[in-house]
Design an enzyme around this catalytic site. Structure first.
Site, mmCIF file in Angstrom:
data_model
loop_
_atom_site.group_PDB
_atom_site.id
_atom_site.type_symbol
_atom_site.label_atom_id
_atom_site.label_comp_id
_atom_site.label_asym_id
_atom_site.label_seq_id
_atom_site.Cartn_x
_atom_site.Cartn_y
_atom_site.Cartn_z
ATOM 1 N N GLU A 304 0.784 -1.220 -0.148
ATOM 2 C CA GLU A 304 0.235 0.030 -0.044
ATOM 3 C C GLU A 304 0.867 1.245 -0.118
ATOM 4 O OE1 GLU A 304 -3.236 0.188 -0.431
ATOM 5 O OE2 GLU A 304 -3.094 -2.031 -0.565
ATOM 6 N N HIS A 307 2.024 2.507 -3.279
ATOM 7 C CA HIS A 307 0.921 3.011 -4.228
ATOM 8 C C HIS A 307 1.542 4.656 -3.598
ATOM 9 C CE1 HIS A 307 -1.298 0.026 -5.915
ATOM 10 N NE2 HIS A 307 -1.735 -0.517 -4.871
ATOM 11 N N GLU A 386 -0.633 -2.157 -9.544
ATOM 12 C CA GLU A 386 -0.354 -2.893 -8.656
ATOM 13 C C GLU A 386 1.015 -3.643 -8.705
ATOM 14 O OE1 GLU A 386 -2.444 -3.521 -6.211
ATOM 15 O OE2 GLU A 386 -3.631 -1.738 -6.969
ATOM 16 N N ASP A 390 3.613 -4.056 -5.860
ATOM 17 C CA ASP A 390 4.433 -5.162 -5.237
ATOM 18 C C ASP A 390 5.840 -5.102 -5.497
ATOM 19 O OD1 ASP A 390 2.008 -6.469 -4.932
ATOM 20 O OD2 ASP A 390 1.882 -7.698 -6.758
#
Length: 461
Positions: A304, A307, A386, A390
């Site tokens: 998170e 991001h 995403e 990761d």
């Protein structure tokens, strides 16, 4: 600003035919909406046979037990059957409302309601608010049984539902109340800008909508969220220490770290962050903490924070603003188009001076096929983000020079597997279905990517 208005005026000149040509817009909207619905139904039918597979993909066989796999297949099959019925049922309702003049009736009903209180047709903004909420409430009633079935039958059958009938009704009434309390002033300001700025409304409306989004960033966690869920400071312990330590090393502006009682409504789990650029809040579902170890939850939050590091929320907001700007740039031609309203059964007196809210609603219906294509592009962007998040988690050891984070990729992989197993997420996914519906890569894709990221890191060492 003059350059902007000149460009917008050029667009309107190309769309001038909308205001004069007697186009059967109702037919086109019916055709567009049914085409999208049938395409989405086709995607479900492509996906459905995969729920009959008897074993997980080879790459996941060592991670997911046979019993868990069979449960996820049954859950996926039940959800697909329900989704197909819901989609076709909802489309039939929408199509009937469109065909038999539901929107024109709602506008007339709103005028009648205001007339009883001494307000005439000159109060367009007030009538628009009554129209919007009349339409919202009446159109939501036919699909209410679908929500009841989804909650108390589908989710209950597979062990996820924690909602009581009383809580369901309470949530429904709170949702309607919030929609009115926030929606009425928003709609009033939205429509006032049209009246005040005339055809030069685009930049002013863009500024208003961006400001409203920032206001909601503040209001949602402080006012709205507490009406549905309880947020409490995360208790001291290993998880709190790990999260605060990670946030500090990355200079993430963490102000509050919360635990949310997601188990009050469902067994599904998640974690997220929100807030203004200089003040962020992290929220962790109690179900996630129950299902995963602290080091695995830390890995989820590392993803998170990836991001945040790559400014993904800001980039998505910028893309959405471009999208909204494009829509608003096309709208003026439809705002002054009596034939548009006449084709949807509005009387000549109303169509002669189209109410802004009505014209905008019908305009959005016309954009249905375009919005379907845009959603595919938005999902592609989201999936790319995403991947980046990761990879960020896997590379934390290199960024922070922390030996304790060497296995962050492995931890994230284990956490993703746990999330999928506990949420009974589908592991067999059709590529076209995924491209249209999924904002995240599949579990198989993410685990392969994590292995690839870590292999590249190992070669560098």
């Amino acid at each position: 600003m003059d350059f902007l208005h000149s460009g917008l005026a050029a667009i309107q000149r190309h769309l001038a035919f909308v205001a004069v040509d007697p186009i059967d817009w109702k037919f086109y909207v019916q055709a567009f909406s049914w085409t999208v619905t049938l395409f989405e139904s086709y995607l479900l039918l492509r996906q459905y046979p995969l729920y009959s597979k008897t074993s997980p993909p080879e790459s996941l066989a060592r991670h997911i037990g046979q019993e868990d796999f069979e449960k996820s297949q049954k859950y996926g099959k039940d959800k697909a059957q329900f989704a197909l019925f819901s989609k076709l049922f909802s489309q039939c309702i929408d199509s009937a409302m469109l065909q038999y003049g539901f929107y024109a009736w709602c506008w007339k009903a709103a005028g009648s309601i205001l007339g009883k209180f001494g307000y005439g047709g000159d109060y367009e903004i007030l009538q628009s608010i009554v129209f919007s909420f009349t339409m919202y409430l009446l159109s939501s009633l036919p699909t209410l049984p679908l929500s009841v079935y989804s909650t108390f039958v589908l989710e209950e059958r597979h062990g996820f539902n924690k909602v009581t009938p009383g809580l369901f009704i309470s949530d429904l009434l709170k949702g309607w109340l919030i929609a009115f309390v926030l929606g009425a002033p928003f709609l009033a300001a939205f429509l006032y800008i049209f009246q005040w700025a005339g055809d030069r409304f685009v930049p002013w409306l863009m500024g208003f909508m961006i400001s409203f989004q920032f206001i909601m960033v503040i209001l949602y966690p402080t006012v709205i969220q507490p009406l549905f869920n309880k947020l409490t400071p995360l208790s001291d312990g290993e998880l709190r220490s790990r999260v605060e330590g990670l946030a500090g090393k990355l200079h993430f502006p963490l102000k509050h770290l919360y635990e949310i009682d997601g188990s009050k409504r469902s067994s599904h789990s998640n974690a997220y962050f929100f807030g203004l650029p200089w003040s962020k809040h992290i929220v962790i579902f109690d179900t996630l903490m129950q299902q995963s170890k602290p080091e695995e939850v830390e890995a989820v939050l590392a993803h998170e924070l990836g991001h945040w590091y790559y400014l993904h929320p800001t980039k998505m907001m910028a893309i959405s603003q471009i999208h909204i700007f494009s829509i608003l740039a096309l709208f003026p031609a439809f705002l002054h188009a009596p034939p548009l309203l006449r084709s949807f059964d509005f009387p000549k007196a109303v169509a002669a001076r189209p109410p802004t809210i009505v014209a905008f609603l019908l305009f959005q219906m016309i954009l249905t096929p375009m919005e379907a294509f845009i959603s595919i592009g938005m999902n592609a962007v989201s999936r790319h983000f995403e991947w980046e998040a990761d990879r960020f988690a896997c590379e934390l050891q290199d960024r922070l020079k922390e030996e304790s984070m060497t296995d962050m990729g492995d931890r994230l992989g284990r956490a993703l597997i746990t999330l999928h197993v506990k949420n009974l997420s589908t592991v067999w996914v059709d590529w076209l279905y995924s491209a249209y519906h999924h904002s995240h890569p599949t579990l198989t894709e993410r685990l392969k990517a994590l292995e690839s990221f870590q292999a590249k890191r190992a070669k560098k060492e």
